[in-house]
Design an enzyme around this catalytic site. Structure first.
Site, PDB file in Angstrom:
ATOM      1  N   LYS A  14       0.860  -1.191   0.000  1.00  7.38           N
ATOM      2  CA  LYS A  14       0.000   0.000   0.000  1.00  7.38           C
ATOM      3  C   LYS A  14       0.894   1.238   0.000  1.00  7.38           C
ATOM      4  CE  LYS A  14      -4.577   0.711   0.482  1.00  7.38           C
ATOM      5  NZ  LYS A  14      -5.573  -0.003  -0.339  1.00  7.38           N
ATOM      6  N   THR A  34      -3.975  -5.380   0.938  1.00  2.00           N
ATOM      7  CA  THR A  34      -3.340  -4.070   1.103  1.00  2.00           C
ATOM      8  C   THR A  34      -4.151  -3.172   2.027  1.00  2.00           C
ATOM      9  OG1 THR A  34      -4.398  -3.127  -0.876  1.00  2.00           O
ATOM     10  CG2 THR A  34      -2.270  -4.228  -1.168  1.00  2.00           C
ATOM     11  N   HIS A  59      18.663  26.960 -13.908  1.00  2.00           N
ATOM     12  CA  HIS A  59      19.259  28.098 -14.608  1.00  2.00           C
ATOM     13  C   HIS A  59      18.453  29.381 -14.428  1.00  2.00           C
ATOM     14  CE1 HIS A  59      22.051  25.368 -16.438  1.00  2.00           C
ATOM     15  NE2 HIS A  59      21.080  24.668 -17.005  1.00  2.00           N
TER      16      HIS A  59
END
Length: 304
Positions: free
Chosen positions: A23, A68, A264
């Site tokens: 999970k 799960t 940048h």
């Protein structure tokens, strides 16, 4: 009674390299109340288990599977009964639970990420129960444990965004027919730090203090002294300096991986408007960007 497809046959020409299920992103806010003084830990936890059998994959037989949803509930219950002193300790508690509770679980891997809450503080006085979201680097950990071994513990920092407006340059690089980048002695240097380190096995560690120490080292080596800074000739050199100082000052650390994107900022040309822009107004560019990586470890002591 569970039913599965008996017509599935094992393919002898195919074998698993690794399996796992679990999970992800199980979120918890744990509140520790000591009278009127409250402390909090908000975490997102992901759990992966590997079972001794592969019959769920090969035959569709689910009889060994820990659902799960049960894994999610277990995370909630362990937070209640064990608390969350540190995310590393919490991850180890989860690994230990599944390995000790189920004989057919042969591997547990847990990732925990902490939400960066900081207690309100004014004039040195800390609020007893109020917190502010303070994203100056996210604390995460990864713990993996096999049935026959100790937990392997990694801690890390991510999303720590830093910038300095000078004391950085980039010169002396290779130039070929495709090179258009000019050398520069002075530039903005911005990055979003990702670093992860592994601890020695079997050592008692103050994980919270160690994480604070490493973050302080990252900031110190990036910025330099507060009154003058410290020159960086390349992102690579800054990365290496962070690793050297971290391994020197944190004896519990075995190795350290760092990834530094070079974010940048380019000077905006205002000449067509009759203006000279001397690095006062810059354009942030999200991509493309350079990314510098490196992993350093302690050298093994010579036996000679």
């Amino acid at each position: 009674m569970a039913h599965y497809h008996n017509d599935y046959k094992k393919n002898d020409e195919v074998e698993f390299v690794r399996t796992g299920y679990g999970k992800d992103m199980v979120k918890v806010l744990h509140i520790q109340r000591d009278g009127k003084y409250h402390s909090i830990k908000e975490v997102a936890t992901s759990v992966q288990l590997t079972l001794s059998s592969k019959k769920d994959y090969v035959y569709g037989d689910n009889s060994d599977i820990i659902p799960t949803d049960t894994i999610k509930n277990t995370v909630h219950v362990l937070a209640k009964f064990k608390g969350i002193k540190s995310i590393e300790t919490f991850a180890m508690n989860i690994c230990e639970h599944f390995l000790s509770s189920f004989n057919h679980v042969i591997r547990a891997q847990v990732y925990v990420e902490e939400v960066p809450w900081k207690r309100f503080e004014k004039n040195g006085v800390k609020h007893v129960h109020a917190f502010i979201h303070n994203p100056t680097g996210t604390h995460f950990c990864e713990v993996e444990q096999m049935r026959s071994g100790p937990p392997v513990i990694h801690s890390g920092i991510k999303d720590l965004k830093v910038l300095k407006t000078t004391q950085s340059g980039f010169e002396g690089f290779i130039k070929d027919q495709f090179t258009t980048l000019p050398e520069v002695k002075d530039r903005c240097f911005a990055t979003k730090v990702y670093c992860k380190w592994r601890y020695h096995q079997g050592r008692d560690v103050d994980f919270e203090a160690t994480w604070d120490t490493v973050r302080d080292i990252v900031l110190e080596k990036f910025a330099g002294p507060y009154d003058k800074g410290e020159y960086s000739p390349s992102v690579q050199k800054t990365l290496y300096d962070i690793q050297v100082h971290s391994l020197s000052r944190v004896p519990e650390m075995e190795d350290m991986e760092i990834s530094l994107p070079n974010i940048h900022y380019f000077n905006i040309d205002m000449s067509k408007m009759g203006l000279i822009n001397k690095e006062e107004v810059l354009l942030p560019l999200d991509n493309p960007y350079g990314r510098i990586t490196g992993t350093a470890k302690r050298k093994l002591a010579s036996k000679l």
